[in-house]
Write a protein that holds these residues in place. Structure first.
Motif, PDB file in Angstrom:
ATOM      1  N   SER A   2       6.254   9.860  -3.539  1.00 46.08           N
ATOM      2  CA  SER A   2       6.583   9.897  -4.777  1.00 46.08           C
ATOM      3  C   SER A   2       6.102  10.539  -5.819  1.00 46.08           C
ATOM      4  O   SER A   2       4.763  10.848  -5.648  1.00 46.08           O
ATOM      5  N   HIS A   4       5.268  10.172  -8.911  1.00 49.34           N
ATOM      6  CA  HIS A   4       4.689   9.618 -10.153  1.00 49.34           C
ATOM      7  C   HIS A   4       3.891   8.532  -9.792  1.00 49.34           C
ATOM      8  O   HIS A   4       4.201   7.432  -8.996  1.00 49.34           O
ATOM      9  N   ALA A   6       2.744   5.607 -10.989  1.00 49.34           N
ATOM     10  CA  ALA A   6       3.332   4.350 -11.388  1.00 49.34           C
ATOM     11  C   ALA A   6       4.347   3.666 -10.291  1.00 49.34           C
ATOM     12  O   ALA A   6       4.534   2.680 -10.262  1.00 49.34           O
ATOM     13  N   HIS A   7       4.900   4.790  -9.329  1.00 47.11           N
ATOM     14  CA  HIS A   7       5.886   4.344  -8.493  1.00 47.11           C
ATOM     15  C   HIS A   7       5.145   4.700  -6.940  1.00 47.11           C
ATOM     16  O   HIS A   7       5.926   5.094  -5.967  1.00 47.11           O
ATOM     17  N   LYS A  34      15.485   1.152 -17.279  1.00 46.49           N
ATOM     18  CA  LYS A  34      14.500   0.591 -16.034  1.00 46.49           C
ATOM     19  C   LYS A  34      15.480   1.023 -14.802  1.00 46.49           C
ATOM     20  O   LYS A  34      14.796   1.430 -13.712  1.00 46.49           O
ATOM     21  N   ALA A  37      15.045   4.700 -14.267  1.00 45.11           N
ATOM     22  CA  ALA A  37      13.792   5.175 -13.664  1.00 45.11           C
ATOM     23  C   ALA A  37      13.437   4.871 -12.171  1.00 45.11           C
ATOM     24  O   ALA A  37      12.997   5.442 -11.327  1.00 45.11           O
ATOM     25  N   ASP A  38      14.230   3.693 -11.880  1.00 47.60           N
ATOM     26  CA  ASP A  38      13.956   3.440 -10.586  1.00 47.60           C
ATOM     27  C   ASP A  38      14.744   4.313  -9.675  1.00 47.60           C
ATOM     28  O   ASP A  38      14.393   4.586  -8.337  1.00 47.60           O
ATOM     29  N   VAL A  42      11.039   7.606 -11.163  1.00 42.70           N
ATOM     30  CA  VAL A  42      10.021   8.155 -12.542  1.00 42.70           C
ATOM     31  C   VAL A  42       9.894   7.044 -13.283  1.00 42.70           C
ATOM     32  O   VAL A  42      10.436   5.966 -13.051  1.00 42.70           O
ATOM     33  N   SER A  43       8.986   7.059 -14.205  1.00 43.74           N
ATOM     34  CA  SER A  43       8.663   6.016 -15.156  1.00 43.74           C
ATOM     35  C   SER A  43       9.605   5.843 -16.184  1.00 43.74           C
ATOM     36  O   SER A  43      10.308   6.642 -16.767  1.00 43.74           O
ATOM     37  N   PRO A  44       9.760   4.679 -16.645  1.00 49.45           N
ATOM     38  CA  PRO A  44      10.587   3.992 -17.739  1.00 49.45           C
ATOM     39  C   PRO A  44       9.988   4.896 -18.919  1.00 49.45           C
ATOM     40  O   PRO A  44      10.874   5.198 -19.798  1.00 49.45           O
ATOM     41  N   TRP A  46       8.569   7.639 -19.117  1.00 48.67           N
ATOM     42  CA  TRP A  46       9.150   9.092 -18.952  1.00 48.67           C
ATOM     43  C   TRP A  46      10.586   9.447 -19.516  1.00 48.67           C
ATOM     44  O   TRP A  46      11.162  10.228 -20.111  1.00 48.67           O
TER      45      TRP A  46
END
Length: 125
Positions: A2, A4, A6-7, A34, A37-38, A42-44, A46
């Motif tokens: 991934s 990012h 955060a993921h 959300k 992003a999922d 990517v992050s929410p 972003w």
């Protein structure tokens, strides 16, 4: 892997224009941040920033990341004068040269400009 942290990723990289367009299209269709992003890994935050940048730009284009405009050189336009002074008397220190030219900038700004112009200023007298 991934992209990012955060993921589960271990590096951050620039996202493609295509990805930005798909993320914005998903948000425009009403999908929650959300979920978008999922789906795109990517992050929410972003996603929110991307939507915000588009809104602030006032156009429908995919906005690029904001970048600092760069440092504006305080001595821009005075290169010839500085080079002439440095050539005429190479033994002057930066402090002396600053006084000679009547500059209001810092000594460091003048030192950087002299280096940019390929002059090596004398450090001390």
């Amino acid at each position: 892997m991934s992209a990012h942290p955060a993921h589960g990723g271990d590096l951050v990289r620039a996202f493609s224009k295509d990805l930005k367009e798909r993320v914005l299209a998903a948000r425009d269709s009403g999908e929650p941040t959300k979920v978008v992003a999922d789906r795109f890994a990517v992050s929410p935050a972003w996603v929110r920033r991307l939507v915000q940048r588009r809104r602030e730009s006032g156009s429908g284009d995919v906005p690029s990341a904001r970048t600092a405009p760069g440092r504006t050189r305080v001595l821009a336009g005075r290169e010839a004068e500085i080079a002439a002074a440095a050539t005429a008397d190479p033994d002057r220190t930066v402090r002396q040269r600053k006084a000679d030219l009547g500059l209001s900038c810092s000594e460091e700004a003048l030192r950087r400009e002299l280096h940019r112009l390929r002059f090596r200023p004398k450090e001390r007298r």
